[in-house]
Design a protein around this motif. Structure first.
Motif, PDB file in Angstrom:
ATOM      1  N   HIS A  67       0.818  -1.221   0.000  1.00 47.97           N
ATOM      2  CA  HIS A  67       0.000   0.000   0.000  1.00 47.97           C
ATOM      3  C   HIS A  67       0.845   1.261   0.000  1.00 47.97           C
ATOM      4  O   HIS A  67       0.477   2.251  -0.618  1.00 47.97           O
ATOM      5  CB  HIS A  67      -0.960  -0.006   1.195  1.00 47.97           C
ATOM      6  CG  HIS A  67      -2.114  -0.938   0.998  1.00 47.97           C
ATOM      7  ND1 HIS A  67      -1.974  -2.305   1.014  1.00 47.97           N
ATOM      8  CD2 HIS A  67      -3.420  -0.699   0.758  1.00 47.97           C
ATOM      9  CE1 HIS A  67      -3.155  -2.865   0.793  1.00 47.97           C
ATOM     10  NE2 HIS A  67      -4.051  -1.909   0.642  1.00 47.97           N
ATOM     11  N   VAL A 101       1.482  -6.091  -5.302  1.00 53.07           N
ATOM     12  CA  VAL A 101       0.204  -6.022  -4.579  1.00 53.07           C
ATOM     13  C   VAL A 101      -0.127  -7.418  -4.030  1.00 53.07           C
ATOM     14  O   VAL A 101      -0.068  -8.420  -4.759  1.00 53.07           O
ATOM     15  CB  VAL A 101      -0.918  -5.501  -5.494  1.00 53.07           C
ATOM     16  CG1 VAL A 101      -2.228  -5.396  -4.729  1.00 53.07           C
ATOM     17  CG2 VAL A 101      -0.536  -4.166  -6.095  1.00 53.07           C
ATOM     18  N   CYS A 102      -0.484  -7.454  -2.750  1.00 56.67           N
ATOM     19  CA  CYS A 102      -0.660  -8.728  -2.049  1.00 56.67           C
ATOM     20  C   CYS A 102      -1.533  -9.731  -2.820  1.00 56.67           C
ATOM     21  O   CYS A 102      -1.180 -10.903  -2.921  1.00 56.67           O
ATOM     22  CB  CYS A 102      -1.234  -8.478  -0.652  1.00 56.67           C
ATOM     23  SG  CYS A 102      -2.758  -7.502  -0.610  1.00 56.67           S
ATOM     24  N   HIS A 103      -2.641  -9.262  -3.399  1.00 57.34           N
ATOM     25  CA  HIS A 103      -3.571 -10.208  -4.024  1.00 57.34           C
ATOM     26  C   HIS A 103      -3.066 -10.735  -5.358  1.00 57.34           C
ATOM     27  O   HIS A 103      -3.599 -11.699  -5.890  1.00 57.34           O
ATOM     28  CB  HIS A 103      -4.947  -9.564  -4.179  1.00 57.34           C
ATOM     29  CG  HIS A 103      -5.457  -9.020  -2.885  1.00 57.34           C
ATOM     30  ND1 HIS A 103      -5.446  -9.774  -1.729  1.00 57.34           N
ATOM     31  CD2 HIS A 103      -5.932  -7.801  -2.536  1.00 57.34           C
ATOM     32  CE1 HIS A 103      -5.913  -9.030  -0.729  1.00 57.34           C
ATOM     33  NE2 HIS A 103      -6.204  -7.835  -1.202  1.00 57.34           N
ATOM     34  N   ASP A 122      -7.226  -7.882   4.562  1.00 57.99           N
ATOM     35  CA  ASP A 122      -7.542  -6.950   3.482  1.00 57.99           C
ATOM     36  C   ASP A 122      -8.805  -7.445   2.807  1.00 57.99           C
ATOM     37  O   ASP A 122      -8.955  -8.646   2.549  1.00 57.99           O
ATOM     38  CB  ASP A 122      -6.395  -6.893   2.464  1.00 57.99           C
ATOM     39  CG  ASP A 122      -6.629  -5.790   1.453  1.00 57.99           C
ATOM     40  OD1 ASP A 122      -5.960  -4.741   1.565  1.00 57.99           O
ATOM     41  OD2 ASP A 122      -7.492  -5.947   0.565  1.00 57.99           O
ATOM     42  N   HIS A 124     -10.024  -7.406  -0.132  1.00 55.88           N
ATOM     43  CA  HIS A 124     -10.030  -8.086  -1.441  1.00 55.88           C
ATOM     44  C   HIS A 124      -9.333  -9.442  -1.439  1.00 55.88           C
ATOM     45  O   HIS A 124      -9.018  -9.989  -2.499  1.00 55.88           O
ATOM     46  CB  HIS A 124      -9.469  -7.157  -2.525  1.00 55.88           C
ATOM     47  CG  HIS A 124     -10.361  -5.978  -2.741  1.00 55.88           C
ATOM     48  ND1 HIS A 124     -10.079  -4.740  -2.212  1.00 55.88           N
ATOM     49  CD2 HIS A 124     -11.560  -5.873  -3.357  1.00 55.88           C
ATOM     50  CE1 HIS A 124     -11.067  -3.909  -2.504  1.00 55.88           C
ATOM     51  NE2 HIS A 124     -11.981  -4.567  -3.193  1.00 55.88           N
ATOM     52  N   SER A 300      -3.755  -1.969  -9.998  1.00 61.53           N
ATOM     53  CA  SER A 300      -4.449  -2.523  -8.821  1.00 61.53           C
ATOM     54  C   SER A 300      -4.575  -4.047  -8.898  1.00 61.53           C
ATOM     55  O   SER A 300      -4.320  -4.661  -9.935  1.00 61.53           O
ATOM     56  CB  SER A 300      -5.844  -1.914  -8.615  1.00 61.53           C
ATOM     57  OG  SER A 300      -6.816  -2.622  -9.352  1.00 61.53           O
ATOM     58  N   CYS A 301      -5.028  -4.614  -7.762  1.00 61.42           N
ATOM     59  CA  CYS A 301      -5.199  -6.068  -7.713  1.00 61.42           C
ATOM     60  C   CYS A 301      -6.332  -6.530  -8.625  1.00 61.42           C
ATOM     61  O   CYS A 301      -6.443  -7.707  -8.940  1.00 61.42           O
ATOM     62  CB  CYS A 301      -5.450  -6.509  -6.273  1.00 61.42           C
ATOM     63  SG  CYS A 301      -6.798  -5.642  -5.453  1.00 61.42           S
ATOM     64  N   CYS A 361       0.019  -0.441  -4.715  1.00 57.36           N
ATOM     65  CA  CYS A 361      -1.405  -0.098  -4.849  1.00 57.36           C
ATOM     66  C   CYS A 361      -1.586   1.260  -5.529  1.00 57.36           C
ATOM     67  O   CYS A 361      -2.662   1.548  -6.071  1.00 57.36           O
ATOM     68  CB  CYS A 361      -2.079  -0.084  -3.491  1.00 57.36           C
ATOM     69  SG  CYS A 361      -2.066  -1.685  -2.660  1.00 57.36           S
ATOM     70  N   CYS A 364      -4.891   3.735  -5.855  1.00 55.12           N
ATOM     71  CA  CYS A 364      -6.132   2.954  -5.712  1.00 55.12           C
ATOM     72  C   CYS A 364      -6.940   3.349  -4.490  1.00 55.12           C
ATOM     73  O   CYS A 364      -8.151   3.483  -4.570  1.00 55.12           O
ATOM     74  CB  CYS A 364      -5.827   1.468  -5.680  1.00 55.12           C
ATOM     75  SG  CYS A 364      -7.283   0.470  -5.422  1.00 55.12           S
ATOM     76  N   MET A 365      -6.277   3.522  -3.334  1.00 54.21           N
ATOM     77  CA  MET A 365      -7.083   3.913  -2.166  1.00 54.21           C
ATOM     78  C   MET A 365      -6.656   5.272  -1.615  1.00 54.21           C
ATOM     79  O   MET A 365      -6.915   5.609  -0.456  1.00 54.21           O
ATOM     80  CB  MET A 365      -7.117   2.841  -1.094  1.00 54.21           C
ATOM     81  CG  MET A 365      -5.840   2.545  -0.402  1.00 54.21           C
ATOM     82  SD  MET A 365      -6.210   1.918   1.246  1.00 54.21           S
ATOM     83  CE  MET A 365      -4.885   2.681   2.138  1.00 54.21           C
ATOM     84  N   ASN A 383     -11.084  -1.188  -8.127  1.00 52.37           N
ATOM     85  CA  ASN A 383     -12.355  -1.795  -7.702  1.00 52.37           C
ATOM     86  C   ASN A 383     -13.265  -0.921  -6.841  1.00 52.37           C
ATOM     87  O   ASN A 383     -14.341  -1.339  -6.461  1.00 52.37           O
ATOM     88  CB  ASN A 383     -12.056  -3.103  -6.962  1.00 52.37           C
ATOM     89  CG  ASN A 383     -10.995  -2.910  -5.889  1.00 52.37           C
ATOM     90  OD1 ASN A 383     -10.945  -1.862  -5.260  1.00 52.37           O
ATOM     91  ND2 ASN A 383     -10.155  -3.908  -5.682  1.00 52.37           N
ATOM     92  N   ARG A 389     -11.935   8.309  -2.555  1.00 48.52           N
ATOM     93  CA  ARG A 389     -11.151   7.071  -2.653  1.00 48.52           C
ATOM     94  C   ARG A 389      -9.748   7.296  -3.260  1.00 48.52           C
ATOM     95  O   ARG A 389      -8.782   6.686  -2.856  1.00 48.52           O
ATOM     96  CB  ARG A 389     -11.934   6.064  -3.501  1.00 48.52           C
ATOM     97  CG  ARG A 389     -11.184   4.790  -3.871  1.00 48.52           C
ATOM     98  CD  ARG A 389     -11.059   3.848  -2.708  1.00 48.52           C
ATOM     99  NE  ARG A 389     -10.297   2.657  -3.081  1.00 48.52           N
ATOM    100  CZ  ARG A 389     -10.006   1.661  -2.263  1.00 48.52           C
ATOM    101  NH1 ARG A 389     -10.417   1.685  -1.018  1.00 48.52           N
ATOM    102  NH2 ARG A 389      -9.313   0.645  -2.659  1.00 48.52           N
TER     103      ARG A 389
HETATM  104  S1  SF4 Z   1      -7.973  -2.736  -3.730  1.00 50.01           S
HETATM  105 FE1  SF4 Z   1      -6.366  -1.262  -4.178  1.00 50.01          FE
HETATM  106  S2  SF4 Z   1      -5.610  -0.638  -2.165  1.00 50.01           S
HETATM  107 FE2  SF4 Z   1      -6.751  -2.546  -1.868  1.00 50.01          FE
HETATM  108  S3  SF4 Z   1      -5.217  -4.187  -2.073  1.00 50.01           S
HETATM  109 FE3  SF4 Z   1      -6.091  -3.887  -4.108  1.00 50.01          FE
HETATM  110  S4  SF4 Z   1      -4.720  -2.441  -5.121  1.00 50.01           S
HETATM  111 FE4  SF4 Z   1      -4.316  -2.315  -2.931  1.00 50.01          FE
END
Ligand code: SF4
Ligand SMILES: CC(C)[C@H](C(=O)O)[C@@H](O)C(=O)O
Length: 420
Positions: A67, A101-103, A122, A124, A300-301, A361, A364-365, A383, A389
């Motif tokens: 993030h 990104v983790c996902h 998280d 997502h 983004s993820c 990220c 994205c947020m 997303n 946001r």
């Molecule tokens: S939605 Fe956005 S902020 Fe959340 S993990 Fe995915 S890329 Fe990162």
């Protein structure tokens, strides 16, 4: 049984049905630079009277930094230091500073397989349902309990089954499908339910597109977003987990009980756009065409994989980004970044006037760089488009597929990709 009932039965060691409460064993737990520090604090609080303050199983914990990387404030740097120290102290080898990104990283590195119960701090985390796992987002304090015990309680969710059939028209992608589904059921339409995606359209999707659909289950309130594992899953995992074999058990039985079945024919689906300030405020692109954009964010993820970025590269060809528009491209992981690099797209984007950033990220947020200012309009492949946001509460975020994002970057206004 549904896939979810099967997974919770395995995880709790007894046969359970939707609606029952279980104490379940966790197969993998993921945390990151934003929610991790609080989970670590909570863990040490739980362990305060214990002599040995050790996590239940260091090999099942994954810590990722995404993030706020590279650290964009002293606060972020301090969080990173704390998590790295925790990983070293606990013998957690799966922690990485610059992986992405983790996902994206969790499936990419083989941390998830069909039939697993995965939790992540998280929302997502539902993304790994694309591999036939039950994976879901939890809070930091729940994560602290998982670190300490390897267990967490759940109510086994009911399942809402989405049957999606038909061949997607040209320039229409899985992002358009999931936006359409969310627009249809609403932001709470699948609240505390496992969304199961099935049908020929879903079966025909490559893994990158499946991940987009599973990722956004939370945007309809879903606890998980599951696609049963098949040959596509098997191939994806064989490249990551040595000797991986598909187990046909991890699918919903023919006579499984679903709380609801919804059917969709997407063979004539228009590209879809989620309008400010809610993800379920979805309109066909024809209704929002012509709205001027200041920034287009591809990443983004949800849609930051090589395949997504390739769609943008192909659609743009040699054309420049529209004058005054900022096109920001952020591959979701180091691996995806290298694919984009090797394909020659980074040079193409830079020449077109776009900016390619290192995996994270991003905007994205709204917690890091690339923020929207007062009155600005952003179009993103991510997303969420809640008020503020991506920066200012006075800005406006629209969500779309990479194809619609590319078409709009070329013209400077929301544009139907089928016209380019
Ligand atoms: S939605 Fe956005 S902020 Fe959340 S993990 Fe995915 S890329 Fe990162
Ligand atoms: C920072 C984190 C808690 C958050 C989430 O859980 O989703 C973020 O990733 C997001 O997308 O809003």
């Amino acid at each position: 049984m549904t896939i979810s009932e099967k997974i919770f039965s395995k995880a709790s060691g007894k046969t359970v049905k939707a609606g029952e409460f279980v104490m379940a064993n966790i197969d993998r737990a993921m945390t990151h630079d934003i929610t991790g520090p609080l989970a670590v604090e909570g863990f040490y609080e739980i362990m305060r009277d214990k002599e040995e303050k050790k996590v239940w199983d260091p090999s099942k914990i994954v810590i990722l930094f995404d993030h706020q990387v590279p650290a964009d404030s002293l606060n972020a740097a301090a969080n990173h230091i704390m998590l790295r120290k925790f990983a070293k102290e606990q013998g957690i080898i799966n922690y990485d500073v610059y992986e992405g990104v983790c996902h994206q990283v969790m499936p990419e590195k083989g941390h998830v397989k069909p039939g697993d119960l995965v939790v992540g701090s998280d929302s997502h985390t539902c993304a790994y349902g694309a591999l036939g796992a039950f994976s879901t987002g939890i809070g930091s304090t729940d994560m602290a309990a998982v670190f300490a015990s390897g267990k967490l309680w759940f109510k086994v969710p009911e399942t809402i089954r989405f049957e999606v059939n038909g061949k997607l028209p040209k320039h229409v992608y899985s992002k358009d499908v999931i936006l359409h589904l969310i627009g249809d059921v609403g932001a709470e339409g699948a609240r505390y339910k496992a969304a199961e995606y099935a049908g020929s359209t879903v079966r025909d999707m490559p893994m990158s597109e499946r991940m987009t659909v599973s990722n956004m289950a939370i945007e309809m309130g879903g606890k998980a977003g599951i696609i049963e594992a098949d040959k596509v899953t098997e191939k994806y995992l064989q490249e990551r987990i040595p000797g991986f074999k598909l187990d046909p058990y991890w699918k919903s039985d023919k006579d499984a009980v679903f709380s609801e079945r919804r059917e969709y024919d997407v063979s004539n689906l228009e590209p879809q756009v989620a309008c400010p300030h809610n993800v379920d405020n979805v309109k066909p692109v024809s209704e929002v065409e012509g709205i001027k954009v200041d920034q287009v964010f591809v990443g983004s993820c949800t849609n930051g994989r090589f395949e997504d970025i390739e769609i943008v590269a192909r659609m743009m060809g040699d054309e420049p980004v529209a004058k005054g528009v900022r096109l920001l491209i952020i591959p979701a992981s180091r691996t995806e970044y290298m694919k984009v690099l090797r394909a020659g797209y980074i040079e193409q984007f830079m020449e077109a006037g776009a900016m390619v950033e290192s995996p994270c990220c991003g905007p994205c947020m709204g917690g890091s760089f690339g923020l929207l200012g007062d009155g600005e309009v952003g179009l993103a492949t991510s997303n969420r488009n809640f008020k503020g946001r991506e920066g200012s509460p006075q800005s406006f975020v629209y969500l779309s597929s990479p194809a619609t994002a590319a078409a709009s970057a070329l013209t400077g206004e929301i544009t139907d990709p089928r016209k380019i």
